[in-house]
Design a protein around this motif. Structure first.
Motif, PDB file in Angstrom:
ATOM      1  N   ALA A 215       5.916  83.249  32.855  1.00 27.65           N
ATOM      2  CA  ALA A 215       7.097  83.811  32.192  1.00 27.65           C
ATOM      3  C   ALA A 215       7.378  85.216  32.720  1.00 27.65           C
ATOM      4  N   ALA A 216       6.350  86.013  32.862  1.00 25.58           N
ATOM      5  CA  ALA A 216       6.535  87.384  33.364  1.00 25.58           C
ATOM      6  C   ALA A 216       6.993  87.375  34.824  1.00 25.58           C
TER       7      ALA A 216
ATOM      8  N   ASP B  50      14.787  91.255  28.966  1.00 26.08           N
ATOM      9  CA  ASP B  50      13.605  91.672  28.197  1.00 26.08           C
ATOM     10  C   ASP B  50      13.472  90.824  26.939  1.00 26.08           C
ATOM     11  N   GLY B  51      14.599  90.602  26.266  1.00 25.47           N
ATOM     12  CA  GLY B  51      14.587  89.755  25.068  1.00 25.47           C
ATOM     13  C   GLY B  51      14.183  88.329  25.391  1.00 25.47           C
ATOM     14  N   GLN B  52      14.679  87.818  26.517  1.00 30.70           N
ATOM     15  CA  GLN B  52      14.315  86.470  26.953  1.00 30.70           C
ATOM     16  C   GLN B  52      12.813  86.374  27.217  1.00 30.70           C
ATOM     17  N   LEU B  53      12.258  87.388  27.868  1.00 31.36           N
ATOM     18  CA  LEU B  53      10.811  87.403  28.136  1.00 31.36           C
ATOM     19  C   LEU B  53      10.029  87.410  26.826  1.00 31.36           C
ATOM     20  N   ARG B  54      10.424  88.262  25.891  1.00 30.62           N
ATOM     21  CA  ARG B  54       9.725  88.305  24.600  1.00 30.62           C
ATOM     22  C   ARG B  54       9.790  86.953  23.897  1.00 30.62           C
TER      23      ARG B  54
ATOM     24  N   LEU C 262       7.416  84.499  25.688  1.00 32.09           N
ATOM     25  CA  LEU C 262       6.016  84.798  25.376  1.00 32.09           C
ATOM     26  C   LEU C 262       5.675  84.363  23.950  1.00 32.09           C
ATOM     27  N   ALA C 263       6.619  84.528  23.028  1.00 25.92           N
ATOM     28  CA  ALA C 263       6.381  84.128  21.638  1.00 25.92           C
ATOM     29  C   ALA C 263       6.248  82.609  21.501  1.00 25.92           C
ATOM     30  N   ASN C 264       6.865  81.863  22.412  1.00 29.15           N
ATOM     31  CA  ASN C 264       6.799  80.399  22.359  1.00 29.15           C
ATOM     32  C   ASN C 264       5.530  79.824  22.983  1.00 29.15           C
ATOM     33  N   ILE C 265       4.723  80.666  23.580  1.00 31.84           N
ATOM     34  CA  ILE C 265       3.462  80.206  24.170  1.00 31.84           C
ATOM     35  C   ILE C 265       2.408  80.290  23.074  1.00 31.84           C
ATOM     36  N   THR C 266       2.303  79.222  22.318  1.00 32.87           N
ATOM     37  CA  THR C 266       1.416  79.196  21.157  1.00 32.87           C
ATOM     38  C   THR C 266       0.185  78.339  21.427  1.00 32.87           C
TER      39      THR C 266
END
Length: 184
Positions: free
Chosen positions: A106-107, A135-139, A142-146
């Motif tokens: 993702a990064a 930046d919002g898309q990256l956040r 990352l939040a969806n990688i659970t």
């Protein structure tokens, strides 16, 4: 009385360790410093550096070397208990490695997006808004990688590959292992 599954347990541990080793190579190969020093503290590059640190941490965490108690008498039962302990360790390391790898991906996408905006942009106000959106898309990514998503993905892939998964640890056991290693 032995259940005769120790060869399957041994093979499963070997598969998991091989997967983890591959993930470690992939994680270590990703750059952590941008070519432009002004980008060093941006969200994507900070995420890449954190992934590298997390990858090193999971590699350096010591395995549980305590000798588990077998549920029955005999060397096969002792080997079974030890293999189950090693299976949990290998499974949790692979799980955590996969999480780091997905965060890196993702990064890296973010880095590519940023480079295309900077190289094609010109630095105007629209460029700033586009970067804030990235930046919002990256956040969000990352939040969806659970843990739940990773566990389900790895389990489905193992089943598709025909791997023996009958004694794989539960997500709860994996999370407990990860928490126990967070301070090592």
């Amino acid at each position: 009385m032995s259940d005769g599954l120790n060869p399957l347990r041994e093979a499963r541990v070997a598969e998991l360790l091989s997967d983890f080793r591959t993930l470690q190579y992939l994680i270590a190969a990703v750059p952590t410093c941008p070519s432009n020093p002004d980008d060093y503290y941006t969200e994507g590059w900070a995420a890449l550096r954190q992934c590298a640190l997390d990858g090193q941490h999971i590699l350096n965490c010591a395995a549980d070397i305590s000798i588990p108690c077998a549920s029955g008498p005999g060397p096969d039962e002792q080997a079974k208990a030890e293999l189950k302990q090693v299976l949990l360790d290998a499974y949790a390391r692979r799980h955590e490695g996969q999480k780091i790898y997905l965060r890196q991906a993702a990064a890296q996408r973010w880095v590519g997006w940023r480079e295309s905006v900077v190289n094609g942009g010109g630095g105007g106000g629209g460029c700033r808004q586009e970067m804030e959106g990235m930046d919002g898309q990256l956040r969000a990514e990352l939040a969806n990688i659970t843990d739940e998503a990773i566990y389900a993905e790895l389990q489905a892939n193992d089943i598709r590959c025909g791997r023996w998964v009958d004694e794989d640890p539960s997500l709860r056991e994996v999370q407990r292992w990860i928490r126990s290693r967070s301070q090592c």
